[in-house]
Design a protein around this motif. Structure first.
Motif, PDB file in Angstrom:
ATOM      1  N   GLN A 358      37.680  57.808  -1.020  1.00 43.62           N
ATOM      2  CA  GLN A 358      38.111  58.597   0.137  1.00 43.62           C
ATOM      3  C   GLN A 358      38.536  60.007  -0.282  1.00 43.62           C
ATOM      4  N   THR A 359      39.101  60.141  -1.481  1.00 40.32           N
ATOM      5  CA  THR A 359      39.552  61.466  -1.933  1.00 40.32           C
ATOM      6  C   THR A 359      38.381  62.406  -2.219  1.00 40.32           C
ATOM      7  N   LEU A 360      37.172  61.857  -2.346  1.00 40.65           N
ATOM      8  CA  LEU A 360      35.999  62.671  -2.662  1.00 40.65           C
ATOM      9  C   LEU A 360      35.287  63.182  -1.416  1.00 40.65           C
ATOM     10  N   VAL A 361      35.655  62.667  -0.229  1.00 42.01           N
ATOM     11  CA  VAL A 361      35.012  63.097   1.010  1.00 42.01           C
ATOM     12  C   VAL A 361      35.303  64.579   1.251  1.00 42.01           C
ATOM     13  N   GLY A 362      34.244  65.318   1.540  1.00 37.40           N
ATOM     14  CA  GLY A 362      34.375  66.746   1.771  1.00 37.40           C
ATOM     15  C   GLY A 362      34.114  67.604   0.543  1.00 37.40           C
ATOM     16  N   THR A 363      33.966  66.981  -0.621  1.00 35.85           N
ATOM     17  CA  THR A 363      33.723  67.751  -1.839  1.00 35.85           C
ATOM     18  C   THR A 363      32.223  67.960  -2.053  1.00 35.85           C
ATOM     19  N   SER A 364      31.894  68.977  -2.825  1.00 35.67           N
ATOM     20  CA  SER A 364      30.519  69.216  -3.251  1.00 35.67           C
ATOM     21  C   SER A 364      30.334  68.643  -4.652  1.00 35.67           C
ATOM     22  N   GLN A 365      29.211  68.004  -4.885  1.00 30.17           N
ATOM     23  CA  GLN A 365      28.941  67.352  -6.160  1.00 30.17           C
ATOM     24  C   GLN A 365      27.485  67.561  -6.541  1.00 30.17           C
ATOM     25  N   HIS A 366      27.151  67.213  -7.767  1.00 27.83           N
ATOM     26  CA  HIS A 366      25.770  67.193  -8.209  1.00 27.83           C
ATOM     27  C   HIS A 366      25.353  65.745  -8.439  1.00 27.83           C
ATOM     28  N   LEU A 367      24.252  65.366  -7.833  1.00 29.37           N
ATOM     29  CA  LEU A 367      23.780  63.984  -7.823  1.00 29.37           C
ATOM     30  C   LEU A 367      22.513  63.858  -8.664  1.00 29.37           C
ATOM     31  N   LEU A 368      22.489  62.887  -9.567  1.00 32.13           N
ATOM     32  CA  LEU A 368      21.253  62.517 -10.245  1.00 32.13           C
ATOM     33  C   LEU A 368      20.545  61.513  -9.358  1.00 32.13           C
ATOM     34  N   VAL A 369      19.384  61.890  -8.832  1.00 31.02           N
ATOM     35  CA  VAL A 369      18.669  61.068  -7.854  1.00 31.02           C
ATOM     36  C   VAL A 369      17.987  59.903  -8.569  1.00 31.02           C
ATOM     37  N   GLU A 370      18.164  58.698  -8.022  1.00 29.39           N
ATOM     38  CA  GLU A 370      17.572  57.490  -8.585  1.00 29.39           C
ATOM     39  C   GLU A 370      16.582  56.904  -7.593  1.00 29.39           C
ATOM     40  N   ARG A 371      15.726  56.038  -8.084  1.00 31.90           N
ATOM     41  CA  ARG A 371      14.708  55.420  -7.246  1.00 31.90           C
ATOM     42  C   ARG A 371      15.354  54.620  -6.120  1.00 31.90           C
ATOM     43  N   PRO A 372      14.801  54.671  -4.907  1.00 26.94           N
ATOM     44  CA  PRO A 372      13.523  55.292  -4.529  1.00 26.94           C
ATOM     45  C   PRO A 372      13.642  56.755  -4.114  1.00 26.94           C
ATOM     46  N   GLY A 373      14.852  57.328  -4.232  1.00 26.30           N
ATOM     47  CA  GLY A 373      15.009  58.733  -3.887  1.00 26.30           C
ATOM     48  C   GLY A 373      16.110  58.999  -2.876  1.00 26.30           C
ATOM     49  N   VAL A 396      20.505  67.226  -7.623  1.00 26.50           N
ATOM     50  CA  VAL A 396      20.616  68.011  -6.395  1.00 26.50           C
ATOM     51  C   VAL A 396      22.088  68.194  -6.038  1.00 26.50           C
ATOM     52  N   ARG A 397      22.364  69.290  -5.364  1.00 30.82           N
ATOM     53  CA  ARG A 397      23.729  69.556  -4.911  1.00 30.82           C
ATOM     54  C   ARG A 397      23.931  68.896  -3.553  1.00 30.82           C
ATOM     55  N   ILE A 398      25.040  68.187  -3.405  1.00 30.65           N
ATOM     56  CA  ILE A 398      25.310  67.446  -2.176  1.00 30.65           C
ATOM     57  C   ILE A 398      26.735  67.695  -1.705  1.00 30.65           C
ATOM     58  N   ARG A 399      26.954  67.386  -0.426  1.00 29.91           N
ATOM     59  CA  ARG A 399      28.320  67.371   0.120  1.00 29.91           C
ATOM     60  C   ARG A 399      28.617  65.951   0.568  1.00 29.91           C
ATOM     61  N   ILE A 400      29.750  65.433   0.126  1.00 25.98           N
ATOM     62  CA  ILE A 400      30.154  64.074   0.468  1.00 25.98           C
ATOM     63  C   ILE A 400      30.650  64.056   1.911  1.00 25.98           C
ATOM     64  N   THR A 401      30.020  63.229   2.736  1.00 23.29           N
ATOM     65  CA  THR A 401      30.351  63.211   4.170  1.00 23.29           C
ATOM     66  C   THR A 401      31.123  61.974   4.597  1.00 23.29           C
ATOM     67  N   GLY A 402      31.142  60.936   3.766  1.00 27.41           N
ATOM     68  CA  GLY A 402      31.839  59.723   4.161  1.00 27.41           C
ATOM     69  C   GLY A 402      31.969  58.762   2.994  1.00 27.41           C
ATOM     70  N   ALA A 403      32.746  57.703   3.194  1.00 24.52           N
ATOM     71  CA  ALA A 403      32.968  56.713   2.148  1.00 24.52           C
ATOM     72  C   ALA A 403      33.175  55.348   2.763  1.00 24.52           C
ATOM     73  N   THR A 404      32.580  54.343   2.154  1.00 23.35           N
ATOM     74  CA  THR A 404      32.879  52.954   2.474  1.00 23.35           C
ATOM     75  C   THR A 404      33.761  52.425   1.350  1.00 23.35           C
ATOM     76  N   SER A 405      33.911  51.129   1.277  1.00 17.55           N
ATOM     77  CA  SER A 405      34.777  50.562   0.240  1.00 17.55           C
ATOM     78  C   SER A 405      34.170  50.662  -1.151  1.00 17.55           C
ATOM     79  N   ASP A 406      32.840  50.850  -1.238  1.00 17.16           N
ATOM     80  CA  ASP A 406      32.228  50.830  -2.567  1.00 17.16           C
ATOM     81  C   ASP A 406      31.285  51.982  -2.863  1.00 17.16           C
ATOM     82  N   ARG A 407      30.999  52.853  -1.885  1.00 15.97           N
ATOM     83  CA  ARG A 407      30.089  53.958  -2.173  1.00 15.97           C
ATOM     84  C   ARG A 407      30.321  55.103  -1.213  1.00 15.97           C
ATOM     85  N   LEU A 408      29.727  56.246  -1.559  1.00 16.90           N
ATOM     86  CA  LEU A 408      29.822  57.444  -0.762  1.00 16.90           C
ATOM     87  C   LEU A 408      28.528  57.684   0.007  1.00 16.90           C
ATOM     88  N   SER A 409      28.610  58.478   1.052  1.00 18.99           N
ATOM     89  CA  SER A 409      27.429  58.969   1.740  1.00 18.99           C
ATOM     90  C   SER A 409      27.475  60.491   1.675  1.00 18.99           C
TER      91      SER A 409
END
Length: 415
Positions: A358-373, A396-409
Protein backbone atom coordinates in the motif's frame (compact mmCIF):
# COMPACT_ATOMS: atom_id res chain seq x y z
CA UNK A 1 6.17 -33.03 -41.24
CA UNK A 2 5.70 -32.92 -37.47
CA UNK A 3 8.64 -31.43 -35.57
CA UNK A 4 10.94 -33.74 -33.63
CA UNK A 5 10.24 -34.08 -29.88
CA UNK A 6 12.11 -31.53 -27.79
CA UNK A 7 13.57 -32.05 -24.33
CA UNK A 8 11.78 -30.61 -21.33
CA UNK A 9 13.56 -29.63 -18.13
CA UNK A 10 11.40 -29.30 -15.01
CA UNK A 11 13.20 -27.21 -12.40
CA UNK A 12 12.14 -27.51 -8.76
CA UNK A 13 13.46 -25.56 -5.80
CA UNK A 14 16.06 -22.81 -5.75
CA UNK A 15 17.32 -20.26 -8.24
CA UNK A 16 20.55 -22.23 -8.54
CA UNK A 17 18.52 -25.08 -9.98
CA UNK A 18 17.00 -22.67 -12.51
CA UNK A 19 20.49 -21.64 -13.62
CA UNK A 20 21.67 -25.22 -13.89
CA UNK A 21 18.54 -26.30 -15.74
CA UNK A 22 19.54 -24.02 -18.60
CA UNK A 23 22.85 -25.89 -18.90
CA UNK A 24 21.04 -29.22 -18.85
CA UNK A 25 18.68 -27.99 -21.56
CA UNK A 26 21.67 -27.30 -23.81
CA UNK A 27 23.32 -30.64 -23.02
CA UNK A 28 20.23 -32.70 -23.94
CA UNK A 29 19.13 -30.66 -26.97
CA UNK A 30 17.38 -32.70 -29.63
CA UNK A 31 16.40 -35.62 -27.39
CA UNK A 32 12.97 -36.97 -26.55
CA UNK A 33 13.57 -36.57 -22.84
CA UNK A 34 12.12 -35.05 -19.67
CA UNK A 35 14.66 -34.09 -17.02
CA UNK A 36 13.33 -33.46 -13.51
CA UNK A 37 15.85 -31.27 -11.67
CA UNK A 38 14.84 -32.05 -8.10
CA UNK A 39 14.92 -30.31 -4.73
CA UNK A 40 15.52 -31.86 -1.30
CA UNK A 41 15.21 -28.92 1.06
CA UNK A 42 12.13 -30.45 2.74
CA UNK A 43 10.23 -33.71 2.65
CA UNK A 44 7.51 -31.83 0.78
CA UNK A 45 10.05 -30.89 -1.89
CA UNK A 46 11.01 -34.54 -2.34
CA UNK A 47 7.32 -35.45 -2.59
CA UNK A 48 6.85 -32.72 -5.21
CA UNK A 49 9.69 -34.28 -7.19
CA UNK A 50 7.91 -37.64 -7.26
CA UNK A 51 4.68 -35.97 -8.31
CA UNK A 52 6.51 -34.20 -11.15
CA UNK A 53 8.06 -37.48 -12.31
CA UNK A 54 4.70 -39.26 -12.46
CA UNK A 55 3.05 -36.33 -14.25
CA UNK A 56 5.90 -36.20 -16.78
CA UNK A 57 5.44 -39.89 -17.56
CA UNK A 58 1.70 -39.42 -18.04
CA UNK A 59 2.18 -36.40 -20.28
CA UNK A 60 5.02 -37.86 -22.35
CA UNK A 61 4.87 -41.66 -22.08
CA UNK A 62 7.39 -42.21 -24.87
CA UNK A 63 10.02 -39.79 -23.55
CA UNK A 64 13.00 -40.87 -21.48
CA UNK A 65 12.53 -39.70 -17.87
CA UNK A 66 15.72 -38.64 -16.09
CA UNK A 67 15.89 -37.44 -12.49
CA UNK A 68 18.72 -35.24 -11.23
CA UNK A 69 19.26 -32.55 -8.57
CA UNK A 70 19.61 -32.69 -4.80
CA UNK A 71 16.95 -35.33 -4.09
CA UNK A 72 18.49 -37.63 -6.70
CA UNK A 73 21.98 -37.05 -5.31
CA UNK A 74 20.99 -37.80 -1.72
CA UNK A 75 18.82 -40.86 -2.40
CA UNK A 76 19.46 -42.16 -5.93
CA UNK A 77 18.26 -45.69 -5.20
CA UNK A 78 14.73 -44.62 -4.32
CA UNK A 79 14.33 -42.74 -7.61
CA UNK A 80 15.97 -45.49 -9.65
CA UNK A 81 13.35 -47.85 -8.20
CA UNK A 82 10.46 -45.79 -9.58
CA UNK A 83 8.91 -47.49 -12.60
CA UNK A 84 8.57 -44.15 -14.40
CA UNK A 85 12.29 -43.35 -14.16
CA UNK A 86 14.80 -44.39 -16.84
CA UNK A 87 17.92 -42.79 -15.42
CA UNK A 88 19.24 -41.01 -12.31
CA UNK A 89 22.05 -38.46 -12.69
CA UNK A 90 23.87 -36.85 -9.77
CA UNK A 91 24.21 -33.15 -9.01
CA UNK A 92 27.82 -32.78 -10.16
CA UNK A 93 27.35 -35.16 -13.09
CA UNK A 94 24.31 -33.36 -14.51
CA UNK A 95 26.49 -30.48 -15.71
CA UNK A 96 28.92 -32.64 -17.70
CA UNK A 97 28.41 -33.86 -21.25
CA UNK A 98 29.75 -37.30 -20.30
CA UNK A 99 26.76 -38.05 -18.06
CA UNK A 100 24.40 -37.47 -21.00
CA UNK A 101 26.42 -39.58 -23.43
CA UNK A 102 25.89 -42.83 -21.54
CA UNK A 103 22.84 -45.00 -20.96
CA UNK A 104 23.95 -46.11 -17.49
CA UNK A 105 20.84 -46.16 -15.28
CA UNK A 106 22.57 -44.43 -12.35
CA UNK A 107 25.39 -41.89 -12.73
CA UNK A 108 26.01 -40.36 -9.31
CA UNK A 109 29.50 -39.29 -8.25
CA UNK A 110 30.67 -38.63 -4.69
CA UNK A 111 29.58 -35.01 -4.29
CA UNK A 112 31.79 -34.53 -1.23
CA UNK A 113 34.88 -34.90 -3.40
CA UNK A 114 33.89 -32.19 -5.90
CA UNK A 115 36.16 -29.15 -5.72
CA UNK A 116 35.11 -27.08 -8.74
CA UNK A 117 31.86 -25.59 -9.90
CA UNK A 118 30.23 -24.03 -12.95
CA UNK A 119 32.57 -24.86 -15.82
CA UNK A 120 29.25 -24.92 -17.73
CA UNK A 121 27.95 -21.39 -17.05
CA UNK A 122 24.70 -21.54 -19.01
CA UNK A 123 24.81 -19.56 -22.22
CA UNK A 124 21.12 -18.81 -22.70
CA UNK A 125 18.09 -17.90 -20.60
CA UNK A 126 15.70 -17.31 -23.46
CA UNK A 127 12.71 -18.44 -21.38
CA UNK A 128 13.42 -15.96 -18.56
CA UNK A 129 13.36 -12.16 -18.37
CA UNK A 130 16.33 -12.24 -15.99
CA UNK A 131 19.39 -14.46 -16.26
CA UNK A 132 20.69 -16.52 -13.34
CA UNK A 133 24.46 -16.92 -12.97
CA UNK A 134 25.92 -19.49 -10.61
CA UNK A 135 28.94 -18.10 -8.79
CA UNK A 136 29.11 -20.52 -5.86
CA UNK A 137 27.96 -24.03 -5.01
CA UNK A 138 27.95 -26.30 -1.98
CA UNK A 139 28.11 -25.48 1.71
CA UNK A 140 30.70 -26.05 4.45
CA UNK A 141 28.30 -25.28 7.30
CA UNK A 142 26.27 -27.94 9.05
CA UNK A 143 22.99 -26.45 10.21
CA UNK A 144 21.31 -29.21 12.18
CA UNK A 145 18.13 -29.23 10.07
CA UNK A 146 19.71 -29.19 6.61
CA UNK A 147 20.47 -32.04 4.20
CA UNK A 148 21.54 -29.81 1.31
CA UNK A 149 25.33 -30.11 1.95
CA UNK A 150 24.94 -33.82 1.20
CA UNK A 151 23.25 -32.95 -2.09
CA UNK A 152 25.58 -30.13 -3.09
CA UNK A 153 28.95 -30.98 -1.54
CA UNK A 154 31.60 -28.59 -0.17
CA UNK A 155 31.60 -24.87 -0.84
CA UNK A 156 33.37 -23.88 -4.05
CA UNK A 157 33.50 -20.68 -6.06
CA UNK A 158 33.65 -19.66 -9.71
CA UNK A 159 36.66 -17.47 -10.59
CA UNK A 160 35.63 -13.85 -10.98
CA UNK A 161 36.96 -13.59 -14.53
CA UNK A 162 34.71 -16.40 -15.70
CA UNK A 163 31.72 -14.80 -13.97
CA UNK A 164 32.41 -11.39 -15.52
CA UNK A 165 32.81 -12.91 -18.99
CA UNK A 166 29.54 -14.83 -18.69
CA UNK A 167 27.60 -11.80 -17.45
CA UNK A 168 29.03 -9.64 -20.22
CA UNK A 169 27.89 -12.24 -22.75
CA UNK A 170 24.40 -12.40 -21.29
CA UNK A 171 24.10 -8.60 -21.30
CA UNK A 172 25.26 -8.51 -24.92
CA UNK A 173 22.56 -11.12 -25.66
CA UNK A 174 19.91 -8.70 -24.33
CA UNK A 175 19.51 -9.54 -20.64
CA UNK A 176 19.08 -6.43 -18.54
CA UNK A 177 18.92 -8.06 -15.10
CA UNK A 178 21.32 -10.68 -13.73
CA UNK A 179 20.79 -12.67 -10.53
CA UNK A 180 23.85 -14.09 -8.75
CA UNK A 181 23.03 -17.51 -7.30
CA UNK A 182 24.66 -20.04 -5.00
CA UNK A 183 23.89 -22.48 -2.23
CA UNK A 184 25.70 -20.28 0.33
CA UNK A 185 26.33 -17.16 -1.72
CA UNK A 186 28.04 -15.11 0.97
CA UNK A 187 30.70 -17.82 1.44
CA UNK A 188 32.04 -16.97 -2.03
CA UNK A 189 35.78 -16.77 -2.48
CA UNK A 190 38.03 -18.34 0.20
CA UNK A 191 38.87 -21.29 -2.07
CA UNK A 192 40.11 -18.95 -4.84
CA UNK A 193 43.56 -17.32 -5.16
CA UNK A 194 43.69 -14.21 -3.01
CA UNK A 195 40.52 -15.23 -1.14
CA UNK A 196 38.18 -12.61 -2.66
CA UNK A 197 34.82 -11.99 -1.02
CA UNK A 198 31.37 -11.66 -2.55
CA UNK A 199 31.82 -7.90 -2.26
CA UNK A 200 34.98 -8.06 -4.36
CA UNK A 201 33.13 -10.10 -6.99
CA UNK A 202 30.22 -7.64 -7.14
CA UNK A 203 32.65 -4.72 -7.50
CA UNK A 204 34.34 -6.42 -10.44
CA UNK A 205 31.02 -7.15 -12.13
CA UNK A 206 29.84 -3.55 -11.81
CA UNK A 207 33.18 -2.18 -13.01
CA UNK A 208 33.81 -4.55 -15.93
CA UNK A 209 30.22 -4.82 -17.21
CA UNK A 210 29.11 -1.16 -17.32
CA UNK A 211 26.19 -2.02 -19.61
CA UNK A 212 24.59 -4.23 -16.92
CA UNK A 213 21.55 -2.29 -15.72
CA UNK A 214 20.28 -4.43 -12.83
CA UNK A 215 22.12 -6.83 -10.54
CA UNK A 216 20.24 -8.85 -7.95
CA UNK A 217 21.65 -11.15 -5.28
CA UNK A 218 19.89 -14.31 -4.15
CA UNK A 219 19.75 -15.46 -0.51
CA UNK A 220 22.43 -14.03 1.80
CA UNK A 221 23.66 -15.14 5.22
CA UNK A 222 23.48 -11.90 7.18
CA UNK A 223 26.40 -12.73 9.47
CA UNK A 224 28.67 -12.78 6.39
CA UNK A 225 27.62 -9.38 5.01
CA UNK A 226 30.87 -7.45 5.57
CA UNK A 227 31.37 -3.68 5.25
CA UNK A 228 32.30 -3.92 1.57
CA UNK A 229 29.16 -5.85 0.62
CA UNK A 230 27.00 -3.69 2.88
CA UNK A 231 28.24 -0.53 1.14
CA UNK A 232 27.47 -2.01 -2.27
CA UNK A 233 23.97 -3.10 -1.25
CA UNK A 234 23.15 0.34 0.07
CA UNK A 235 25.09 2.68 -2.27
CA UNK A 236 24.88 1.15 -5.74
CA UNK A 237 21.72 1.97 -7.68
CA UNK A 238 22.43 -0.85 -10.15
CA UNK A 239 22.10 -3.37 -7.28
CA UNK A 240 18.41 -3.90 -6.71
CA UNK A 241 16.99 -2.74 -3.34
CA UNK A 242 16.06 -6.26 -2.27
CA UNK A 243 17.90 -8.40 0.28
CA UNK A 244 16.78 -11.93 1.08
CA UNK A 245 18.25 -13.14 4.37
CA UNK A 246 18.67 -16.68 5.62
CA UNK A 247 17.31 -15.99 9.12
CA UNK A 248 15.48 -19.29 9.85
CA UNK A 249 14.31 -18.29 13.36
CA UNK A 250 13.91 -15.35 15.71
CA UNK A 251 14.70 -17.05 19.01
CA UNK A 252 18.28 -17.33 20.26
CA UNK A 253 17.91 -20.79 21.77
CA UNK A 254 16.39 -22.18 18.57
CA UNK A 255 19.13 -20.49 16.52
CA UNK A 256 21.74 -22.17 18.72
CA UNK A 257 20.06 -25.56 18.32
CA UNK A 258 19.92 -24.97 14.57
CA UNK A 259 23.69 -24.28 14.71
CA UNK A 260 23.18 -20.92 13.07
CA UNK A 261 25.97 -18.37 13.51
CA UNK A 262 23.92 -15.27 14.26
CA UNK A 263 21.72 -14.05 17.09
CA UNK A 264 18.32 -12.44 16.92
CA UNK A 265 19.78 -9.07 17.91
CA UNK A 266 22.36 -9.25 15.10
CA UNK A 267 19.63 -9.84 12.53
CA UNK A 268 17.54 -6.92 13.78
CA UNK A 269 20.60 -4.64 13.90
CA UNK A 270 21.59 -5.57 10.34
CA UNK A 271 18.15 -4.78 8.97
CA UNK A 272 18.00 -1.51 10.89
CA UNK A 273 21.34 -0.49 9.32
CA UNK A 274 20.19 -1.51 5.84
CA UNK A 275 16.92 0.39 6.13
CA UNK A 276 18.56 3.46 7.66
CA UNK A 277 21.09 3.64 4.82
CA UNK A 278 18.77 2.68 1.95
CA UNK A 279 15.18 3.20 3.09
CA UNK A 280 13.60 1.67 -0.04
CA UNK A 281 15.33 -1.68 0.44
CA UNK A 282 12.89 -4.59 0.81
CA UNK A 283 13.69 -7.47 3.14
CA UNK A 284 12.92 -11.12 2.44
CA UNK A 285 13.70 -14.00 4.76
CA UNK A 286 13.50 -17.74 5.21
CA UNK A 287 11.76 -18.77 8.45
CA UNK A 288 11.13 -22.24 9.85
CA UNK A 289 8.10 -22.94 12.06
CA UNK A 290 8.03 -25.74 14.60
CA UNK A 291 11.73 -26.54 14.86
CA UNK A 292 12.40 -29.31 17.44
CA UNK A 293 12.03 -28.10 21.07
CA UNK A 294 10.31 -24.86 19.96
CA UNK A 295 7.78 -23.81 22.60
CA UNK A 296 5.14 -21.10 22.38
CA UNK A 297 7.44 -18.33 23.64
CA UNK A 298 10.20 -19.30 21.20
CA UNK A 299 7.70 -19.30 18.35
CA UNK A 300 6.43 -15.88 19.44
CA UNK A 301 9.96 -14.52 19.07
CA UNK A 302 10.12 -15.78 15.50
CA UNK A 303 6.68 -14.39 14.70
CA UNK A 304 7.70 -10.99 16.08
CA UNK A 305 10.80 -11.02 13.86
CA UNK A 306 8.58 -10.38 10.83
CA UNK A 307 7.81 -6.90 12.17
CA UNK A 308 11.16 -6.33 13.86
CA UNK A 309 13.04 -7.04 10.61
CA UNK A 310 10.45 -5.48 8.27
CA UNK A 311 10.09 -8.77 6.37
CA UNK A 312 7.86 -8.25 3.34
CA UNK A 313 9.04 -11.20 1.23
CA UNK A 314 8.65 -14.08 3.72
CA UNK A 315 9.48 -17.64 2.72
CA UNK A 316 7.89 -19.85 5.38
CA UNK A 317 8.58 -23.55 5.96
CA UNK A 318 7.05 -25.86 8.54
CA UNK A 319 9.99 -27.81 9.94
CA UNK A 320 10.59 -31.02 8.00
CA UNK A 321 12.76 -33.72 9.65
CA UNK A 322 15.42 -34.86 7.17
CA UNK A 323 16.88 -38.31 7.74
CA UNK A 324 20.46 -38.27 8.98
CA UNK A 325 20.39 -34.69 10.30
CA UNK A 326 20.94 -33.90 14.01
CA UNK A 327 17.61 -32.05 14.27
CA UNK A 328 15.73 -35.20 13.26
CA UNK A 329 16.98 -36.80 16.51
CA UNK A 330 15.86 -33.92 18.72
CA UNK A 331 12.49 -33.85 20.56
CA UNK A 332 9.97 -33.08 17.83
CA UNK A 333 7.10 -30.60 17.79
CA UNK A 334 3.84 -32.26 16.80
CA UNK A 335 3.20 -32.06 13.02
CA UNK A 336 -0.15 -30.32 13.48
CA UNK A 337 1.47 -27.68 15.71
CA UNK A 338 4.15 -27.14 13.07
CA UNK A 339 1.49 -26.61 10.43
CA UNK A 340 -0.48 -24.22 12.65
CA UNK A 341 2.60 -22.17 13.45
CA UNK A 342 3.59 -22.02 9.78
CA UNK A 343 0.09 -20.75 8.98
CA UNK A 344 0.41 -18.06 11.67
CA UNK A 345 3.79 -16.98 10.27
CA UNK A 346 2.34 -16.80 6.77
CA UNK A 347 -0.58 -14.73 8.07
CA UNK A 348 1.80 -12.28 9.78
CA UNK A 349 3.96 -12.14 6.65
CA UNK A 350 0.98 -11.52 4.38
CA UNK A 351 -0.20 -8.67 6.60
CA UNK A 352 3.25 -7.07 6.58
CA UNK A 353 3.46 -7.49 2.80
CA UNK A 354 -0.01 -6.02 2.18
CA UNK A 355 0.75 -2.99 4.34
CA UNK A 356 4.06 -2.44 2.53
CA UNK A 357 2.49 -2.71 -0.91
CA UNK A 358 0.00 0.00 0.00
CA UNK A 359 2.90 2.39 0.70
CA UNK A 360 4.04 2.00 -2.93
CA UNK A 361 0.75 3.18 -4.47
CA UNK A 362 1.28 6.42 -6.34
CA UNK A 363 5.02 5.96 -6.80
CA UNK A 364 6.89 5.70 -10.09
CA UNK A 365 9.02 2.60 -10.60
CA UNK A 366 10.94 0.72 -13.25
CA UNK A 367 9.52 -2.69 -14.14
CA UNK A 368 11.34 -5.62 -15.72
CA UNK A 369 8.64 -7.05 -17.99
CA UNK A 370 8.13 -10.82 -17.77
CA UNK A 371 6.21 -13.23 -19.97
CA UNK A 372 3.63 -12.90 -21.39
CA UNK A 373 4.17 -9.14 -21.19
CA UNK A 374 1.56 -7.92 -18.72
CA UNK A 375 3.47 -8.51 -15.47
CA UNK A 376 6.88 -8.28 -13.87
CA UNK A 377 8.84 -7.21 -10.80
CA UNK A 378 10.16 -3.81 -9.79
CA UNK A 379 13.51 -3.28 -8.11
CA UNK A 380 12.34 -4.21 -4.62
CA UNK A 381 10.90 -7.42 -6.10
CA UNK A 382 7.26 -6.48 -5.60
CA UNK A 383 5.16 -8.20 -8.25
CA UNK A 384 3.21 -5.91 -10.57
CA UNK A 385 0.34 -6.45 -13.00
CA UNK A 386 0.55 -4.04 -15.94
CA UNK A 387 -2.56 -2.60 -17.57
CA UNK A 388 -1.16 -3.13 -21.09
CA UNK A 389 1.25 -5.54 -22.73
CA UNK A 390 4.91 -4.67 -23.15
CA UNK A 391 7.83 -6.60 -24.58
CA UNK A 392 9.16 -9.30 -22.19
CA UNK A 393 12.69 -8.44 -21.11
CA UNK A 394 12.20 -4.68 -21.49
CA UNK A 395 12.47 -2.28 -18.58
CA UNK A 396 9.59 0.22 -18.58
CA UNK A 397 8.67 3.13 -16.35
CA UNK A 398 5.36 2.67 -14.55
CA UNK A 399 3.13 4.36 -12.00
CA UNK A 400 1.66 2.19 -9.27
CA UNK A 401 -2.12 2.65 -9.29
CA UNK A 402 -3.31 0.08 -6.77
CA UNK A 403 -2.46 -2.82 -4.48
CA UNK A 404 -4.03 -6.07 -3.40
CA UNK A 405 -2.77 -8.23 -0.56
CA UNK A 406 0.00 -9.75 -2.67
CA UNK A 407 0.72 -7.60 -5.73
CA UNK A 408 0.58 -4.17 -7.29
CA UNK A 409 -1.23 -2.87 -10.35
CA UNK A 410 0.25 -0.19 -12.57
CA UNK A 411 -0.05 1.85 -15.72
CA UNK A 412 2.80 2.57 -18.05
CA UNK A 413 4.34 6.05 -18.03
CA UNK A 414 6.17 7.78 -20.87
CA UNK A 415 9.85 6.82 -20.88
Amino acid sequence: MPSAPQPEVISLGCRLNIAESETIRALVAGRDMVVVNSCAVTNAAVKATRVAIRRAKRDRPDAQIVVTGCAAQIDPASFAAMSEVDRVVGNADKLTSQAWQTDAPVVVSNIMQVRETAPHLAASFSAHARAFVEVQNGCDHRCTFCAIPFGRGPSRSVPAGAVVDRIAGLVDAGHREIVLTGVDLTSYGPDLPGAPTLGHLVERILHHVPKLERLRLSSLDGIEIDDRLFALLTDQARIMPHVHLSLQAGDDMILKRMKRRHSRAESVALVERLKATRPDIAIGADLIAGFPTEDAAMFANTRALIDDCHIVHPHIFPYSPRAGTPAARMPQVEPEVRRQRAALLREAGETARANWLQTLVGTSQHLLVERPGDRGHIGNFAEVSLDEHAIPGDIVRIRITGATSDRLSATREPS
